[in-house]
Design an enzyme around this catalytic site. Sequence first.
Site, PDB file in Angstrom:
ATOM      1  N   GLN A 136       7.392  -9.755 -51.506  1.00  0.00           N
ATOM      2  CA  GLN A 136       8.244 -10.878 -51.142  1.00  0.00           C
ATOM      3  C   GLN A 136       9.303 -10.351 -50.185  1.00  0.00           C
ATOM      4  OE1 GLN A 136       7.858 -14.162 -52.227  1.00  0.00           O
ATOM      5  NE2 GLN A 136       5.913 -13.387 -53.034  1.00  0.00           N
ATOM      6  N   ALA A 168      14.711 -12.076 -44.761  1.00  0.00           N
ATOM      7  CA  ALA A 168      15.301 -11.861 -43.433  1.00  0.00           C
ATOM      8  C   ALA A 168      16.295 -10.700 -43.482  1.00  0.00           C
ATOM      9  CB  ALA A 168      15.991 -13.131 -42.959  1.00  0.00           C
ATOM     10  N   SER A 169      16.923 -10.524 -44.618  1.00  0.00           N
ATOM     11  CA  SER A 169      17.735  -9.328 -44.857  1.00  0.00           C
ATOM     12  C   SER A 169      16.769  -8.305 -45.473  1.00  0.00           C
ATOM     13  CB  SER A 169      18.881  -9.668 -45.812  1.00  0.00           C
ATOM     14  OG  SER A 169      19.510  -8.481 -46.205  1.00  0.00           O
ATOM     15  N   TYR A 170      16.158  -7.502 -44.642  1.00  0.00           N
ATOM     16  CA  TYR A 170      14.983  -6.701 -45.028  1.00  0.00           C
ATOM     17  C   TYR A 170      15.074  -5.998 -46.388  1.00  0.00           C
ATOM     18  CZ  TYR A 170      13.206  -7.296 -40.212  1.00  0.00           C
ATOM     19  OH  TYR A 170      12.752  -7.802 -39.028  1.00  0.00           O
ATOM     20  N   CYS A 181       8.565  -5.028 -53.193  1.00  0.00           N
ATOM     21  CA  CYS A 181       7.136  -4.688 -53.152  1.00  0.00           C
ATOM     22  C   CYS A 181       6.358  -5.448 -54.237  1.00  0.00           C
ATOM     23  CB  CYS A 181       6.940  -3.203 -53.419  1.00  0.00           C
ATOM     24  SG  CYS A 181       7.511  -2.113 -52.110  1.00  0.00           S
ATOM     25  N   GLU A 202       4.106  -4.255 -56.332  1.00  0.00           N
ATOM     26  CA  GLU A 202       3.981  -3.542 -57.610  1.00  0.00           C
ATOM     27  C   GLU A 202       5.191  -3.789 -58.499  1.00  0.00           C
ATOM     28  OE1 GLU A 202       3.570  -2.472 -54.567  1.00  0.00           O
ATOM     29  OE2 GLU A 202       2.085  -0.871 -54.403  1.00  0.00           O
ATOM     30  N   CYS A 241       4.240   2.846 -52.812  1.00  0.00           N
ATOM     31  CA  CYS A 241       5.355   3.599 -52.221  1.00  0.00           C
ATOM     32  C   CYS A 241       6.105   4.370 -53.305  1.00  0.00           C
ATOM     33  CB  CYS A 241       6.298   2.646 -51.473  1.00  0.00           C
ATOM     34  SG  CYS A 241       7.386   1.707 -52.568  1.00  0.00           S
TER      35      CYS A 241
HETATM   36  N1  THU Z   1       4.951  -2.830 -49.799  1.00  0.00           N
HETATM   37  C1  THU Z   1       4.496  -3.113 -51.052  1.00  0.00           C
HETATM   38  O1  THU Z   1       4.459  -4.275 -51.475  1.00  0.00           O
HETATM   39  N2  THU Z   1       4.095  -2.088 -51.818  1.00  0.00           N
HETATM   40  C2  THU Z   1       4.090  -0.776 -51.444  1.00  0.00           C
HETATM   41  O2  THU Z   1       3.811   0.089 -52.251  1.00  0.00           O
HETATM   42  C3  THU Z   1       4.400  -0.434 -50.055  1.00  0.00           C
HETATM   43  C4  THU Z   1       5.020  -1.499 -49.244  1.00  0.00           C
HETATM   44  C5  THU Z   1       5.431  -3.936 -48.972  1.00  0.00           C
HETATM   45  C6  THU Z   1       6.914  -3.928 -48.726  1.00  0.00           C
HETATM   46  C7  THU Z   1       7.011  -4.673 -47.431  1.00  0.00           C
HETATM   47  O3  THU Z   1       7.039  -6.065 -47.709  1.00  0.00           O
HETATM   48  C8  THU Z   1       5.716  -4.363 -46.701  1.00  0.00           C
HETATM   49  O4  THU Z   1       4.830  -3.874 -47.704  1.00  0.00           O
HETATM   50  C9  THU Z   1       5.848  -3.318 -45.601  1.00  0.00           C
HETATM   51  O5  THU Z   1       6.474  -2.175 -46.063  1.00  0.00           O
END
Ligand code: THU
Length: 160
Positions: free
Chosen positions: A63, A66-68, A73, A75, A112
Amino acid sequence: MKEIVIESKLFVFENLDKLPKPSQELMQKAIEARQKAYAPYSQFHVGAALLLENGEIITGNNQENASYPSGLCAERTAIYYAGSKYPDVKIVEMAISAGSQLKETTEPIPPCGACRQAIAEYEIKQESPIKIYFMGASGKVAKSNSLENLLPLMFNKEAL
Ligand code: THU
């Protein structure tokens, strides 16, 4: 000086069809969740599905915002929901599928570092390993028998 060598073991399956049936089904749920991700900024869509010991399946996807840094993630979206809804139920297995809208993602894409740390918390809390399957949008699927393999030297509550 002492040298320390850390090993971790992963299994790689040629494709989704090679997984045990229940794990294939769990990965299908992760793929469905990936397709509903909200990722307008990165165009990188991730889905996660958790199988709980009570048979319940919890899914989540990334999800963005706009505010990165306010985004989350897939997971962590899934595991925090599982932790909030079923605080006393163990997580048995997790499936993750990640795919970019901008290029082909056919290699397994591991979670990640921040998500590994979050998953570790639950593995330690429940005192039993969480199996983790991860893949791209298609192609090979990697499997780790526990989060520990993906996060050697993890920070944990013993340090506090
Ligand atoms: N992202 C995930 O949902 N899981 C990860 O383990 C790596 C990255 C998402 C975060 C962001 O919305 C996009 O992937 C790019 O980094």
